[in-house]
Design a protein around this motif. Structure first.
Motif, PDB file in Angstrom:
ATOM      1  N   SER A   3       0.818  -1.209   0.000  1.00 24.22           N
ATOM      2  CA  SER A   3       0.000   0.000   0.000  1.00 24.22           C
ATOM      3  C   SER A   3       0.856   1.264   0.000  1.00 24.22           C
ATOM      4  O   SER A   3       0.561   2.217  -0.728  1.00 24.22           O
ATOM      5  CB  SER A   3      -0.927  -0.034   1.209  1.00 24.22           C
ATOM      6  OG  SER A   3      -1.468   1.220   1.468  1.00 24.22           O
ATOM      7  N   ASN A   4       1.905   1.305   0.809  1.00 24.03           N
ATOM      8  CA  ASN A   4       2.751   2.498   0.869  1.00 24.03           C
ATOM      9  C   ASN A   4       3.463   2.760  -0.452  1.00 24.03           C
ATOM     10  O   ASN A   4       3.578   3.903  -0.888  1.00 24.03           O
ATOM     11  CB  ASN A   4       3.793   2.367   1.982  1.00 24.03           C
ATOM     12  CG  ASN A   4       3.170   2.460   3.349  1.00 24.03           C
ATOM     13  OD1 ASN A   4       2.100   3.023   3.516  1.00 24.03           O
ATOM     14  ND2 ASN A   4       3.836   1.893   4.323  1.00 24.03           N
ATOM     15  N   LEU A   5       3.946   1.710  -1.075  1.00 24.16           N
ATOM     16  CA  LEU A   5       4.643   1.865  -2.354  1.00 24.16           C
ATOM     17  C   LEU A   5       3.679   2.386  -3.415  1.00 24.16           C
ATOM     18  O   LEU A   5       4.016   3.290  -4.185  1.00 24.16           O
ATOM     19  CB  LEU A   5       5.250   0.535  -2.791  1.00 24.16           C
ATOM     20  CG  LEU A   5       6.038   0.543  -4.091  1.00 24.16           C
ATOM     21  CD1 LEU A   5       7.215   1.512  -4.011  1.00 24.16           C
ATOM     22  CD2 LEU A   5       6.517  -0.856  -4.411  1.00 24.16           C
ATOM     23  N   LEU A   6       2.493   1.841  -3.440  1.00 17.76           N
ATOM     24  CA  LEU A   6       1.488   2.275  -4.403  1.00 17.76           C
ATOM     25  C   LEU A   6       1.120   3.736  -4.170  1.00 17.76           C
ATOM     26  O   LEU A   6       0.996   4.520  -5.117  1.00 17.76           O
ATOM     27  CB  LEU A   6       0.252   1.384  -4.305  1.00 17.76           C
ATOM     28  CG  LEU A   6      -0.794   1.520  -5.382  1.00 17.76           C
ATOM     29  CD1 LEU A   6      -0.196   1.210  -6.738  1.00 17.76           C
ATOM     30  CD2 LEU A   6      -1.957   0.603  -5.089  1.00 17.76           C
ATOM     31  N   ALA A  45       0.635  11.162 -15.828  1.00 17.19           N
ATOM     32  CA  ALA A  45      -0.675  10.547 -16.044  1.00 17.19           C
ATOM     33  C   ALA A  45      -0.542   9.059 -16.370  1.00 17.19           C
ATOM     34  O   ALA A  45      -1.344   8.236 -15.900  1.00 17.19           O
ATOM     35  CB  ALA A  45      -1.411  11.271 -17.167  1.00 17.19           C
ATOM     36  N   LEU A  46       0.465   8.697 -17.151  1.00 15.92           N
ATOM     37  CA  LEU A  46       0.674   7.283 -17.483  1.00 15.92           C
ATOM     38  C   LEU A  46       1.060   6.465 -16.255  1.00 15.92           C
ATOM     39  O   LEU A  46       0.590   5.338 -16.068  1.00 15.92           O
ATOM     40  CB  LEU A  46       1.730   7.139 -18.573  1.00 15.92           C
ATOM     41  CG  LEU A  46       1.337   7.630 -19.956  1.00 15.92           C
ATOM     42  CD1 LEU A  46       2.517   7.537 -20.910  1.00 15.92           C
ATOM     43  CD2 LEU A  46       0.149   6.854 -20.486  1.00 15.92           C
ATOM     44  N   LEU A  47       1.909   7.039 -15.415  1.00 15.13           N
ATOM     45  CA  LEU A  47       2.286   6.340 -14.186  1.00 15.13           C
ATOM     46  C   LEU A  47       1.090   6.195 -13.258  1.00 15.13           C
ATOM     47  O   LEU A  47       0.893   5.142 -12.650  1.00 15.13           O
ATOM     48  CB  LEU A  47       3.422   7.081 -13.484  1.00 15.13           C
ATOM     49  CG  LEU A  47       3.961   6.425 -12.216  1.00 15.13           C
ATOM     50  CD1 LEU A  47       4.486   5.022 -12.509  1.00 15.13           C
ATOM     51  CD2 LEU A  47       5.050   7.282 -11.603  1.00 15.13           C
ATOM     52  N   ILE A  53      -3.995  -0.322 -12.810  1.00 10.89           N
ATOM     53  CA  ILE A  53      -4.101  -1.557 -13.578  1.00 10.89           C
ATOM     54  C   ILE A  53      -3.302  -2.624 -12.832  1.00 10.89           C
ATOM     55  O   ILE A  53      -2.084  -2.503 -12.698  1.00 10.89           O
ATOM     56  CB  ILE A  53      -3.573  -1.359 -15.011  1.00 10.89           C
ATOM     57  CG1 ILE A  53      -4.386  -0.270 -15.717  1.00 10.89           C
ATOM     58  CG2 ILE A  53      -3.620  -2.673 -15.789  1.00 10.89           C
ATOM     59  CD1 ILE A  53      -3.829   0.152 -17.049  1.00 10.89           C
ATOM     60  N   PRO A  54      -3.974  -3.663 -12.328  1.00 14.96           N
ATOM     61  CA  PRO A  54      -3.306  -4.632 -11.451  1.00 14.96           C
ATOM     62  C   PRO A  54      -2.041  -5.270 -12.026  1.00 14.96           C
ATOM     63  O   PRO A  54      -1.043  -5.422 -11.309  1.00 14.96           O
ATOM     64  CB  PRO A  54      -4.379  -5.688 -11.196  1.00 14.96           C
ATOM     65  CG  PRO A  54      -5.664  -4.976 -11.410  1.00 14.96           C
ATOM     66  CD  PRO A  54      -5.393  -3.950 -12.470  1.00 14.96           C
ATOM     67  N   THR A  55      -2.037  -5.635 -13.297  1.00 10.28           N
ATOM     68  CA  THR A  55      -0.848  -6.278 -13.858  1.00 10.28           C
ATOM     69  C   THR A  55       0.334  -5.311 -13.940  1.00 10.28           C
ATOM     70  O   THR A  55       1.471  -5.699 -13.701  1.00 10.28           O
ATOM     71  CB  THR A  55      -1.139  -6.864 -15.253  1.00 10.28           C
ATOM     72  OG1 THR A  55      -1.637  -5.829 -16.098  1.00 10.28           O
ATOM     73  CG2 THR A  55      -2.146  -7.985 -15.173  1.00 10.28           C
ATOM     74  N   LEU A  56       0.048  -4.060 -14.264  1.00 11.07           N
ATOM     75  CA  LEU A  56       1.126  -3.065 -14.312  1.00 11.07           C
ATOM     76  C   LEU A  56       1.561  -2.662 -12.909  1.00 11.07           C
ATOM     77  O   LEU A  56       2.750  -2.435 -12.668  1.00 11.07           O
ATOM     78  CB  LEU A  56       0.677  -1.831 -15.096  1.00 11.07           C
ATOM     79  CG  LEU A  56       0.441  -2.033 -16.587  1.00 11.07           C
ATOM     80  CD1 LEU A  56      -0.075  -0.757 -17.225  1.00 11.07           C
ATOM     81  CD2 LEU A  56       1.704  -2.494 -17.276  1.00 11.07           C
ATOM     82  N   LEU A  60       5.434  -2.656 -10.959  1.00  9.72           N
ATOM     83  CA  LEU A  60       6.046  -1.485 -10.331  1.00  9.72           C
ATOM     84  C   LEU A  60       6.754  -1.831  -9.025  1.00  9.72           C
ATOM     85  O   LEU A  60       7.462  -1.003  -8.466  1.00  9.72           O
ATOM     86  CB  LEU A  60       4.979  -0.417 -10.063  1.00  9.72           C
ATOM     87  CG  LEU A  60       4.350   0.235 -11.292  1.00  9.72           C
ATOM     88  CD1 LEU A  60       3.227   1.169 -10.873  1.00  9.72           C
ATOM     89  CD2 LEU A  60       5.381   0.969 -12.110  1.00  9.72           C
ATOM     90  N   GLU A  61       6.589  -3.053  -8.541  1.00 13.39           N
ATOM     91  CA  GLU A  61       7.207  -3.476  -7.288  1.00 13.39           C
ATOM     92  C   GLU A  61       8.701  -3.750  -7.415  1.00 13.39           C
ATOM     93  O   GLU A  61       9.418  -3.689  -6.418  1.00 13.39           O
ATOM     94  CB  GLU A  61       6.529  -4.737  -6.757  1.00 13.39           C
ATOM     95  CG  GLU A  61       5.140  -4.524  -6.234  1.00 13.39           C
ATOM     96  CD  GLU A  61       4.518  -5.798  -5.703  1.00 13.39           C
ATOM     97  OE1 GLU A  61       5.218  -6.830  -5.625  1.00 13.39           O
ATOM     98  OE2 GLU A  61       3.336  -5.757  -5.376  1.00 13.39           O
ATOM     99  N   SER A  62       9.175  -4.064  -8.597  1.00 12.99           N
ATOM    100  CA  SER A  62      10.586  -4.454  -8.733  1.00 12.99           C
ATOM    101  C   SER A  62      11.500  -3.268  -8.425  1.00 12.99           C
ATOM    102  O   SER A  62      11.181  -2.118  -8.690  1.00 12.99           O
ATOM    103  CB  SER A  62      10.862  -4.996 -10.132  1.00 12.99           C
ATOM    104  OG  SER A  62      11.136  -3.964 -11.026  1.00 12.99           O
TER     105      SER A  62
END
Length: 83
Positions: A3-6, A45-47, A53-56, A60-62
Motif C-alpha cells: 500500500s505504501n509503495l502504491l 498521467a501514465l504512471l 491496472i493490477p498487472t502493471l 512497479l514493485e521491482s
C-alpha cells in the motif's frame, strides 16, 4: 502490492501532473509551453494509470522499476523547474 509503495507512486504522479499544469498556466506567454507542459504531464498521467491496472501495478514493485521511475521523475521535476 504494498500500500505504501502504491501511494508513493500515486503521489509522485500527482506531483508531475500538478507541476505540468502549473507550468502551463504560468508560462502561457512563452512559445512551446504546451509541449513543455505535456512532457511533464503525460508521464505523470501514465504512471498514475499504471497504478490502477493490477498487472502493471505488480510490475512497479521491482527494485529496478522503482529506481528508473524515481530517476525519471526527478529529472522531469528538474526540467520543469529549470525551464
Amino acid at each position: 502490492m504494498k500500500s505504501n509503495l502504491l501511494n508513493n507512486y500515486r503521489m509522485g504522479s500527482y506531483l508531475l501532473v500538478a507541476i505540468g499544469l502549473i507550468n502551463l498556466r504560468y508560462q502561457s506567454g512563452q512559445s512551446g509551453v504546451v509541449q513543455h507542459s505535456l512532457t511533464i504531464i503525460i508521464p505523470g498521467a501514465l504512471l498514475l494509470l499504471a497504478t490502477w491496472i493490477p498487472t502493471l501495478a505488480k510490475r512497479l514493485e521491482s527494485k529496478a522499476i522503482q529506481a528508473v521511475s524515481m530517476v525519471l521523475a526527478l529529472l522531469l521535476i528538474v526540467y520543469a523547474v529549470i525551464n
